[in-house]
Design a protein around this motif. Sequence first.
Motif, mmCIF file in Angstrom:
data_model
loop_
_atom_site.group_PDB
_atom_site.id
_atom_site.type_symbol
_atom_site.label_atom_id
_atom_site.label_comp_id
_atom_site.label_asym_id
_atom_site.label_seq_id
_atom_site.Cartn_x
_atom_site.Cartn_y
_atom_site.Cartn_z
ATOM 1 N N GLY A 100 44.568 -5.840 39.246
ATOM 2 C CA GLY A 100 45.324 -4.880 40.039
ATOM 3 C C GLY A 100 46.395 -5.505 40.907
ATOM 4 O O GLY A 100 47.572 -5.139 40.834
ATOM 5 N N LYS A 101 45.999 -6.455 41.737
ATOM 6 C CA LYS A 101 46.956 -7.085 42.660
ATOM 7 C C LYS A 101 48.045 -7.854 41.930
ATOM 8 O O LYS A 101 49.235 -7.716 42.273
ATOM 9 N N PRO A 102 47.725 -8.680 40.907
ATOM 10 C CA PRO A 102 48.804 -9.383 40.192
ATOM 11 C C PRO A 102 49.816 -8.446 39.530
ATOM 12 O O PRO A 102 51.021 -8.703 39.563
ATOM 13 N N ILE A 103 49.327 -7.361 38.913
ATOM 14 C CA ILE A 103 50.254 -6.436 38.251
ATOM 15 C C ILE A 103 51.114 -5.719 39.282
ATOM 16 O O ILE A 103 52.313 -5.487 39.068
ATOM 17 N N ILE A 488 56.799 -13.633 26.561
ATOM 18 C CA ILE A 488 58.087 -13.526 25.868
ATOM 19 C C ILE A 488 59.223 -13.856 26.841
ATOM 20 O O ILE A 488 60.059 -14.728 26.578
ATOM 21 N N TYR A 489 59.237 -13.151 27.974
ATOM 22 C CA TYR A 489 60.212 -13.498 29.014
ATOM 23 C C TYR A 489 59.813 -14.818 29.669
ATOM 24 O O TYR A 489 60.662 -15.688 29.905
ATOM 25 N N GLY A 490 58.526 -14.961 29.953
ATOM 26 C CA GLY A 490 58.015 -16.222 30.454
ATOM 27 C C GLY A 490 57.608 -16.180 31.914
ATOM 28 O O GLY A 490 58.403 -15.757 32.767
ATOM 29 N N THR A 491 56.358 -16.592 32.185
ATOM 30 C CA THR A 491 55.887 -16.656 33.567
ATOM 31 C C THR A 491 56.719 -17.633 34.385
ATOM 32 O O THR A 491 57.040 -17.372 35.551
ATOM 33 N N TRP A 514 49.175 -14.026 35.786
ATOM 34 C CA TRP A 514 50.213 -13.437 34.936
ATOM 35 C C TRP A 514 50.198 -14.003 33.518
ATOM 36 O O TRP A 514 50.509 -13.289 32.570
ATOM 37 N N SER A 515 49.847 -15.260 33.380
ATOM 38 C CA SER A 515 49.924 -15.885 32.058
ATOM 39 C C SER A 515 48.601 -15.878 31.293
ATOM 40 O O SER A 515 48.611 -15.849 30.064
ATOM 41 N N ILE A 516 47.473 -15.902 31.992
ATOM 42 C CA ILE A 516 46.189 -16.055 31.299
ATOM 43 C C ILE A 516 45.202 -14.939 31.643
ATOM 44 O O ILE A 516 44.845 -14.122 30.788
ATOM 45 N N PHE A 517 44.725 -14.930 32.891
ATOM 46 C CA PHE A 517 43.582 -14.090 33.248
ATOM 47 C C PHE A 517 43.838 -12.604 33.033
ATOM 48 O O PHE A 517 43.043 -11.907 32.382
#
Length: 629
Positions: A100-103, A488-491, A514-517
Amino acid sequence: MKTSQRNPGFVGDDGNSTTSTLAMSSLPAETTTEAEQEANKSTGTRQGERATWGKGVEFLMSCIAMSVGLGNVWRFPFTALDNGGGAFLIPYLIVLFLIGKPIYYLEMVIGQFSSRASVKVFDLCPAMKGVGIGQGFQVFMLSTYYASLVAIFCRYFVDSFHSPLPWATCRDEWGTNCINAAPSDPIDEQNGILNNTDRIISSSELYYIKEVLREKDQIADGIGLPNWELVIGLFVSWMCVFLIIRRGVKSSGKASYFLAIFPYVIMGVLLIRAVTLPGSLDGIYYFIKPDWNKILDPKVWYAAVTQCFYSLSVCFGNIIMYASFNKFGHNVHRDATIVTALDTATSLLAGFTIFGILGHLAHEIGTEDIGKVVRGGAGLAFISYPDAIAKFKQLPQIFSVLFFLMLFVLGIGSNIAMTSCTVTAIRDRFPNFKQWQCSLLIAVVSFVIGLMYITPGGQYMLTLVDFFGASMIALVLGIAELYTIGWIYGTDRLCKDIEFMLGRKVGLYWRLCWSIFTPLIMTIILIYFYATYEPLIYNNQPFPAWAYGIGWSITAFGVMQLPLWMLVAIIREPGNTLGEKICGAFRPKKNWGPTDPLLREQYNKQIEHELMPKRGQGFWASIKQNIFG
């Protein structure tokens, strides 16, 4: 990207961009048509300049009004009830921290950085434009049934002026197994309970089913005609939304102060009342006591993920849309932290209130099983809360009026964001379409669609659309959004964009999420969901075949936007070979970046300087760079 390379004039003392305003003022004026001038006049903006919030706090208040709403007060308690009470809290908090928080922060960032709403923001990867379009369709469907809930709030609001409250006592036509919601003598035969083998039902529940919804037992023969009293409520709901958004963020920003703050005043009063009722502590204990067997149930984790979507309104496009009206450099990191923390606190506050009430109901009926006191679903907010208010010995009408006014405000606050998302998407594509005209069109169409939710079979349709048009689509498109931006855009490039915009480095927690979890957990949840899919039921009744046809058609329409627009982007992309077209369709457009021309020029130079040494890296080196920078 080093912070020292960035012009220190980008962010003012208040966290807002000052350079972008100066840059725009230095550009030559462009010739505008009469229609464009009229369109700009309707929103109070100059040609080529996107409307912005009057004050940065208006953005924060609007996010609170959007995210802190029915998802907290209505959906969270019954989701927890259906998933073991306290057992749901641990998965929910873990999911909130990892998903939730990361998104939420991610969507704030890309919306503000690009000043684009959910559809155009995917200029960062044209082949994934279908994510934004699918989210636009999804949030439109969601707004239609949110308004129907607000219509029911209107009905209860009007009924709250009656003395006694109409749901406080049983009626003869409701049957024999009814218990008064209002204070009465100890339970005996005079209270209408004659058959102890049947389930005892509160008068507030029977009032909701038989008087407000006039609910049908099944919808095999159709859903019936709309209830005229609820039609009026639905009209009032959409009229309020239209009046607030008719001038865009200039008008909705001013309304956000009331929409965000008022519900907390009433919620605090209700919580104090709930904890003073006999048996309420048993209900609260049930809410916070974890059932370890439930925690290991994947269904509970899936429910936690979907609750995060509803509670925070992530992956619907609303956050991206609101952030797109921010000034470049606004401190969205601070706002994301405040909103997500406040949203969690509000969900817990609503949970304590609801389960305190359920504990009291169990005490009144004489059962120790809190989970069987009342059915879950949308009816919980229209049963347990009214039941508690009816037990107020002094002036229950005042509390009832305030409570349903609070629910009305919460519903309007959420629906303003969803409707604004649809309106913004349309006006970004057709800028000459005036704000008030587009708002009126969406309000009228949504009103007509919403009529099906206020029929005797309306709750069946609400459950259907909630499942097929919201939960399923949100999960699929949310995963596509995360992989698009994270890989695709990249972290790594996203983090450099944040550093360019906010002047702060991005921590490892955000990079890993953003990239894994976050994408990995959501992918696992999606696989599990389809592997364990079961036919949808409501009130222990299966849905007819025609209803499933409607449901799967809604899901297919939303999800199929992905491959459809991917194909369109590849066809439109210039190139001599198919490979060149595919690669080009997955690269950001040339105009991607800050909308201010001077900022974009400096951004393009710096991002090119950063990316050049990394071209030609090996596969594993590229992955390591994307995750850790």
